[in-house]
Design a protein around this motif. Structure first.
Motif, mmCIF file in Angstrom:
data_model
loop_
_atom_site.group_PDB
_atom_site.id
_atom_site.type_symbol
_atom_site.label_atom_id
_atom_site.label_comp_id
_atom_site.label_asym_id
_atom_site.label_seq_id
_atom_site.Cartn_x
_atom_site.Cartn_y
_atom_site.Cartn_z
ATOM 1 N N VAL A 1 6.924 -22.288 21.455
ATOM 2 C CA VAL A 1 7.308 -21.041 20.801
ATOM 3 C C VAL A 1 8.273 -21.367 19.667
ATOM 4 O O VAL A 1 9.241 -22.095 19.855
ATOM 5 C CB VAL A 1 7.987 -20.090 21.808
ATOM 6 N N THR A 2 7.993 -20.827 18.488
ATOM 7 C CA THR A 2 8.891 -21.030 17.351
ATOM 8 C C THR A 2 9.472 -19.681 16.948
ATOM 9 O O THR A 2 8.838 -18.906 16.245
ATOM 10 C CB THR A 2 8.156 -21.668 16.162
ATOM 11 N N ALA B 1 4.954 -24.083 26.543
ATOM 12 C CA ALA B 1 4.036 -22.942 26.651
ATOM 13 C C ALA B 1 4.411 -21.852 25.654
ATOM 14 O O ALA B 1 5.572 -21.704 25.282
ATOM 15 C CB ALA B 1 4.065 -22.382 28.067
ATOM 16 N N ASP B 2 3.417 -21.086 25.235
ATOM 17 C CA ASP B 2 3.643 -19.936 24.349
ATOM 18 C C ASP B 2 4.099 -18.756 25.197
ATOM 19 O O ASP B 2 3.368 -17.791 25.430
ATOM 20 C CB ASP B 2 2.377 -19.585 23.571
ATOM 21 N N ASP C 1 0.557 -14.874 18.652
ATOM 22 C CA ASP C 1 0.650 -14.981 17.190
ATOM 23 C C ASP C 1 2.103 -14.954 16.727
ATOM 24 O O ASP C 1 2.434 -14.332 15.717
ATOM 25 C CB ASP C 1 -0.144 -13.863 16.507
ATOM 26 N N GLY C 2 2.985 -15.598 17.503
ATOM 27 C CA GLY C 2 4.394 -15.677 17.136
ATOM 28 C C GLY C 2 5.212 -14.446 17.458
ATOM 29 O O GLY C 2 6.378 -14.359 17.116
#
Length: 73
Positions: free
Chosen positions: A3-4, A33-34, A49-50
């Motif tokens: 995750v950013t 992980a996202d 999608d962020g």
């Protein structure tokens, strides 16, 4: 993929459950992980999608010994 999120955004995000605890990146099993994980209840919220999806209906409940203890089983 990790995750950013901007550090300032991550600092103000909180779990939507009544305890409103801070969130951390990833999951206990996969730090890349996202997802965002609540530091108090362990719920895992997807990041699509962020964009963090901070809805209790979309959260994954924690698994393992801690989940059994909270269910009283």
């Amino acid at each position: 993929m990790a995750v950013t999120l901007d550090e300032q955004l991550l600092e103000i995000l909180a779990c939507p459950s009544p305890d409103h605890a801070p969130l951390t990146r990833g999951t206990p099993d996969d730090p890349d992980a996202d997802a965002l994980t609540c530091t108090e209840c362990g719920r895992q919220y997807p990041v699509k999608d962020g964009i963090p999806v901070l809805l209790l209906d979309e959260a994954t409940e924690p698994t393992g010994d801690s989940a059994t203890a909270t269910n009283g089983v």
